[in-house]
Structure formats: C-alpha cells, structure tokens
Motif scaffolding. Structure first.
Motif, PDB file in Angstrom:
ATOM      1  N   ILE A  66       0.845  -1.150  -0.022  1.00 37.47           N
ATOM      2  CA  ILE A  66      -0.018  -0.168  -0.075  1.00 37.47           C
ATOM      3  C   ILE A  66       0.800   1.326  -0.044  1.00 37.47           C
ATOM      4  O   ILE A  66       0.613   2.416  -0.711  1.00 37.47           O
ATOM      5  CB  ILE A  66      -0.932   0.103   1.111  1.00 37.47           C
ATOM      6  N   TYR A  67       1.926   1.478   0.772  1.00 37.85           N
ATOM      7  CA  TYR A  67       2.924   2.468   1.015  1.00 37.85           C
ATOM      8  C   TYR A  67       3.585   2.673  -0.374  1.00 37.85           C
ATOM      9  O   TYR A  67       3.747   3.829  -0.755  1.00 37.85           O
ATOM     10  CB  TYR A  67       4.009   2.189   2.113  1.00 37.85           C
ATOM     11  N   ALA A  68       3.608   1.441  -1.170  1.00 41.33           N
ATOM     12  CA  ALA A  68       4.517   1.882  -2.504  1.00 41.33           C
ATOM     13  C   ALA A  68       3.550   2.630  -3.332  1.00 41.33           C
ATOM     14  O   ALA A  68       4.017   3.424  -4.118  1.00 41.33           O
ATOM     15  CB  ALA A  68       4.859   0.216  -3.140  1.00 41.33           C
ATOM     16  N   ASN A  69       2.324   2.043  -3.306  1.00 43.50           N
ATOM     17  CA  ASN A  69       1.298   2.894  -4.102  1.00 43.50           C
ATOM     18  C   ASN A  69       1.137   4.315  -3.728  1.00 43.50           C
ATOM     19  O   ASN A  69       0.940   5.030  -4.651  1.00 43.50           O
ATOM     20  CB  ASN A  69      -0.004   2.184  -4.204  1.00 43.50           C
ATOM     21  N   TYR A  70       1.184   4.610  -2.480  1.00 47.94           N
ATOM     22  CA  TYR A  70       1.234   5.851  -1.860  1.00 47.94           C
ATOM     23  C   TYR A  70       2.409   6.695  -2.420  1.00 47.94           C
ATOM     24  O   TYR A  70       2.026   7.880  -2.582  1.00 47.94           O
ATOM     25  CB  TYR A  70       1.193   5.856  -0.407  1.00 47.94           C
ATOM     26  N   GLN A  71       3.338   6.089  -2.362  1.00 53.06           N
ATOM     27  CA  GLN A  71       4.628   6.995  -2.933  1.00 53.06           C
ATOM     28  C   GLN A  71       4.444   7.338  -4.399  1.00 53.06           C
ATOM     29  O   GLN A  71       4.783   8.166  -4.950  1.00 53.06           O
ATOM     30  CB  GLN A  71       5.781   6.219  -2.547  1.00 53.06           C
ATOM     31  N   LYS A  72       3.959   6.164  -5.245  1.00 58.95           N
ATOM     32  CA  LYS A  72       3.716   6.224  -6.577  1.00 58.95           C
ATOM     33  C   LYS A  72       2.732   7.518  -6.853  1.00 58.95           C
ATOM     34  O   LYS A  72       2.937   8.255  -7.754  1.00 58.95           O
ATOM     35  CB  LYS A  72       3.310   5.076  -7.151  1.00 58.95           C
ATOM     36  N   PHE A  73       1.663   7.533  -6.098  1.00 51.25           N
ATOM     37  CA  PHE A  73       0.636   8.502  -6.261  1.00 51.25           C
ATOM     38  C   PHE A  73       1.130  10.077  -6.237  1.00 51.25           C
ATOM     39  O   PHE A  73       0.727  10.879  -6.866  1.00 51.25           O
ATOM     40  CB  PHE A  73      -0.620   8.265  -5.263  1.00 51.25           C
ATOM     41  N   TRP A  74       2.012  10.000  -4.798  1.00 55.87           N
ATOM     42  CA  TRP A  74       2.388  11.502  -4.709  1.00 55.87           C
ATOM     43  C   TRP A  74       3.676  11.764  -5.369  1.00 55.87           C
ATOM     44  O   TRP A  74       4.732  11.562  -5.104  1.00 55.87           O
ATOM     45  CB  TRP A  74       2.628  11.531  -3.115  1.00 55.87           C
ATOM     46  N   THR A  75       3.462  12.242  -6.626  1.00 59.03           N
ATOM     47  CA  THR A  75       4.443  12.551  -7.743  1.00 59.03           C
ATOM     48  C   THR A  75       4.918  14.004  -7.250  1.00 59.03           C
ATOM     49  O   THR A  75       4.329  14.672  -6.279  1.00 59.03           O
ATOM     50  CB  THR A  75       3.812  12.686  -9.125  1.00 59.03           C
ATOM     51  N   PRO A  76       6.078  14.202  -7.792  1.00 61.35           N
ATOM     52  CA  PRO A  76       6.736  15.469  -7.441  1.00 61.35           C
ATOM     53  C   PRO A  76       6.005  16.643  -7.797  1.00 61.35           C
ATOM     54  O   PRO A  76       5.601  17.752  -7.230  1.00 61.35           O
ATOM     55  CB  PRO A  76       7.841  15.622  -8.513  1.00 61.35           C
ATOM     56  N   GLU A  77       4.815  16.431  -8.968  1.00 57.33           N
ATOM     57  CA  GLU A  77       3.964  17.507  -9.354  1.00 57.33           C
ATOM     58  C   GLU A  77       2.934  17.724  -8.193  1.00 57.33           C
ATOM     59  O   GLU A  77       2.607  18.871  -7.827  1.00 57.33           O
ATOM     60  CB  GLU A  77       3.368  17.155 -10.941  1.00 57.33           C
ATOM     61  N   ARG A  78       2.388  16.409  -7.706  1.00 59.97           N
ATOM     62  CA  ARG A  78       1.335  16.755  -6.610  1.00 59.97           C
ATOM     63  C   ARG A  78       2.040  17.374  -5.463  1.00 59.97           C
ATOM     64  O   ARG A  78       1.381  18.170  -4.745  1.00 59.97           O
ATOM     65  CB  ARG A  78       0.747  15.162  -6.412  1.00 59.97           C
ATOM     66  N   LYS A  79       3.123  16.957  -5.123  1.00 60.14           N
ATOM     67  CA  LYS A  79       3.771  17.374  -3.853  1.00 60.14           C
ATOM     68  C   LYS A  79       4.172  18.837  -3.962  1.00 60.14           C
ATOM     69  O   LYS A  79       3.939  19.574  -3.045  1.00 60.14           O
ATOM     70  CB  LYS A  79       5.212  16.562  -3.709  1.00 60.14           C
ATOM     71  N   GLN A  80       4.486  19.220  -5.168  1.00 62.82           N
ATOM     72  CA  GLN A  80       4.659  20.708  -5.437  1.00 62.82           C
ATOM     73  C   GLN A  80       3.295  21.569  -5.348  1.00 62.82           C
ATOM     74  O   GLN A  80       3.191  22.574  -4.720  1.00 62.82           O
ATOM     75  CB  GLN A  80       5.167  21.247  -6.765  1.00 62.82           C
ATOM     76  N   LYS A  81       2.144  20.704  -5.699  1.00 62.10           N
ATOM     77  CA  LYS A  81       1.011  21.541  -5.433  1.00 62.10           C
ATOM     78  C   LYS A  81       0.722  21.677  -4.100  1.00 62.10           C
ATOM     79  O   LYS A  81       0.007  22.641  -3.735  1.00 62.10           O
ATOM     80  CB  LYS A  81      -0.228  20.851  -6.374  1.00 62.10           C
ATOM     81  N   ALA A  82       0.678  20.701  -3.271  1.00 62.39           N
ATOM     82  CA  ALA A  82       0.496  20.707  -1.886  1.00 62.39           C
ATOM     83  C   ALA A  82       1.313  21.646  -1.251  1.00 62.39           C
ATOM     84  O   ALA A  82       1.102  22.450  -0.180  1.00 62.39           O
ATOM     85  CB  ALA A  82       0.871  19.305  -1.350  1.00 62.39           C
ATOM     86  N   ALA A  83       2.652  21.787  -1.745  1.00 65.78           N
ATOM     87  CA  ALA A  83       3.493  22.815  -0.890  1.00 65.78           C
ATOM     88  C   ALA A  83       3.059  24.210  -1.099  1.00 65.78           C
ATOM     89  O   ALA A  83       3.175  25.092  -0.400  1.00 65.78           O
ATOM     90  CB  ALA A  83       5.093  22.606  -1.360  1.00 65.78           C
ATOM     91  N   ALA A  84       2.471  24.504  -2.388  1.00 67.66           N
ATOM     92  CA  ALA A  84       1.954  25.718  -2.891  1.00 67.66           C
ATOM     93  C   ALA A  84       0.716  26.145  -1.941  1.00 67.66           C
ATOM     94  O   ALA A  84       0.475  27.395  -1.972  1.00 67.66           O
ATOM     95  CB  ALA A  84       1.469  25.511  -4.389  1.00 67.66           C
TER      96      ALA A  84
END
Length: 351
Positions: free
Chosen positions: A190-208
């Motif tokens: 499950i965690y492997a899928n979680y890491q795959k979901f949170w792409t650099p693009e999604r992380k960047q949007k979250a940080a914004a």
C-alpha cells in the motif's frame, strides 16, 4: 525324430511368444496404471480455488482436498503426492483449480507455490475498522492483525505516519497481491502505491497551498464528505482553503458526525457542536488530526487543483439536489441557511 524336434521347437516358440505377450500386457497395464495415477484427470471442478493456510501440513492439505471434494480419487492423489515428495514441500496460498487437472499438474502447482493473485479493490470505506474487516475477508490475515498495526504507533511511524493520520496512506485503487500476503507486506504494498501517487507535481501543488500530503488528504476527506457531486469538490476545497488561510474554523458538519460516531445524523444540531473532540471543527481551528473517511482520488486532486474564489460559507441547497449555495459573507450565508432549515422542517427532518 526330425518331426519330433520340429514339434518341440514349435511349442517353445509358442511359449516364448505367449510369454512376450504376457510381459508386454503386464508392462502396458503397469504403464496405464501409472499414467492414470499421474496424468489422468482427477480434479472435480467443484471448487474454484484451493486455499492452503500458512503453517499447514500435508495432512491438513489432504484433509481439505478430501473434505471439499477437490479430487475425485483421493487415493491416487495421496499416492502421487507421496511419490512426488510433495508432503515436505507444502506452500501456503490460493490456487486456481481447473476441472480435469491431473494429480501431477495439481501437485506441481502446489509444490512450486504457483498461486493465483487476489484482486483487492477498495474505496468508500469510512472507518479504519471497516477497512480492516474488508481486508480480512479478502486475504488470509484477519481484521484484528490489520487493526493492530494501524493502531501501533511504532509500526506506522516507520512510514512517517501517526495512528491518527495513517489512514491517509490507503489510496482507493485496485491492487493485485497474493492471498497469504502478511499484514506487514500488505502495508509495504500500500505504501508503495502511496509513494507512486504522490508525484513531484502533486507534492509541489501541496506545498503551494502550505499543506503536506497528509494534510491534503485530511482536508480531502472533509471535502469528500461534504460534496454530493464530484464537480463541486474543487469549489468546496477552495472555500476551506480560504478559511484555513484566514484562521477561520472549518465548521464542517461531517466532522461532527465523525466525532459523534453516529452516521444516522441528517441534521447537525447546536447541542452537538459542543462535543469535546479534536475532530470538532466548530470548536477547534485548523485541520483535525486525521481523516474522517477514505477520500477518493478525485477529492485529493480537487484540493490540489482547487477553485479559486472568495467563498467562506456554504450551505446545502434547499432543493436537496446535493449541491451547495455558496456565500462570501455571513449575511448571505444566513439567508441560504434559513432556506435550507425551512426545507428540513417541511420534510420533518429533525435530526
């Protein structure tokens, strides 16, 4: 004398021929005997799968095969298993059965551990207990084992979560895994899928928007609970982000329902707004410590791709369409709220 010798020779010749025939028939019979025991059809097809539990012995497997009528002739199966030394090569798993499989093919599959994977697809599982129960029905592990890990601070810490927010790791999806996957390996999957979901693009949007991935999912769970229609989620997300930015309490009714643990509530009353819970967003400013449900992927993306607006208030529309009436100020919101409450009263919805 010559005729007598010739006669004796004919007898010997006939004897040899008869002996050869007997030997050939015996060998042929033996070959057929062994062929049928190894290669003859034996699996009945009464069961689609054979489940072998972790730690099972050959006696356990044989009992299951006999009791569930997996094969037509248990004697030949047992004979073949003994001769193929399967008794010392038992492997746990979920094995796909086909009608007419031979003993040899069945035993080779079991001994090699060539099992059929399980498709695990989940979404809309509101509580961790519901999730654990669902997984316990899909895999060999029981729900208690999953719950114990979800509630273990030391275990979830290694993945960067707390027992409050670990549920954000479980992104709705369809997973392929083996039936006898251990709880620990299940979490890794499950965690492997979680890491795959949170792409650099999604992380960047979250940080914004000044949120961590975990916080995004927590807010998404509120958005998901509020939204009656997916197309409205970005607008709801934008409203809540406005409140977070301005330090205004979220005041989400679904958070009260979660805190009360009463999902029969249709109308949140003023008396329920005082429940002392960190999930009471009428009492505490900011996000609750964990999600109030398992948000959809669309809800998470709605937060990341929120609709910009000046909205600070919303109320369900009085037409019960599932959509909301939005407002930028308290006065307009009170008008919308009055219309909705009148509609509730007309339908005699008191709680």
């Amino acid at each position: 004398m010559a005729k007598k010798a010739s006669s004796n020779g004919g007898v010997v010749k006939k004897f040899i021929i008869a002996l050869v025939i007997i030997i050939v028939l015996a060998l042929g019979g033996t070959c057929i005997f062994y062929y049928l025991r190894y290669f003859g059809p034996n699996v009945t097809g009464d069961k689609e799968y054979l489940y072998i539990h972790t730690g099972a012995t050959y006696d356990d497997v044989y009992k299951t095969i006999r009791d569930e009528h997996i094969v037509g002739d248990t004697t030949t199966f047992n004979w073949a298993a003994q001769n193929m030394k399967y008794i010392n090569r038992v492997k746990a798993g979920r094995y796909k059965l086909e009608k007419g499989m031979s003993n040899r093919r069945l035993i080779n599959m079991l001994a090699s551990g060539t099992q059929s994977p399980v498709t695990v697809s989940f979404h809309d599982l509101r509580l961790k207990t519901q999730f654990a129960g669902f997984i316990g029905k899909k895999l060999e592990t029981d729900s208690a084992s999953i719950t114990n890990l979800l509630d273990s601070a030391d275990f979830v810490k290694q993945y960067g979560f707390t027992t409050d927010d670990v549920y954000t790791m479980f992104m709705p999806n369809t997973y392929q895994m083996y039936w006898n996957t251990t709880p620990e390996k299940f979490f890794k999957r499950i965690y492997a899928n979680y890491q795959k979901f949170w792409t650099p693009e999604r992380k960047q949007k979250a940080a914004a928007i000044n949120l961590s991935p975990v916080q995004v999912s927590i807010l998404a769970s509120i958005v998901y609970a509020e939204a009656g229609h997916a197309d409205e989620m970005p607008t709801i997300a934008g409203l809540y982000l406005n409140r977070l930015k301005q330090g205004i309490k979220l005041q989400s009714d679904p958070s009260i329902i979660f805190a009360e643990n009463d999902y029969t509530i249709h109308r949140v009353l003023n008396s329920q707004l005082t429940i002392n819970s960190p999930y009471n967003t009428y009492m505490y400013t900011g996000l609750p410590p964990g999600p109030i449900n398992m948000p959809s992927v669309s809800a998470v993306d709605a937060v990341l791709n929120y609709q910009k607006s000046d909205y600070l208030y919303m109320c369900a529309k009085a037409d019960f369409s599932g959509y909301h009436a939005f407002a930028t100020n308290k006065a307009d919101h009170l008008i919308n709220a009055q219309k909705y409450h009148q509609a509730l009263d007309q339908r005699n919805i008191k709680k």
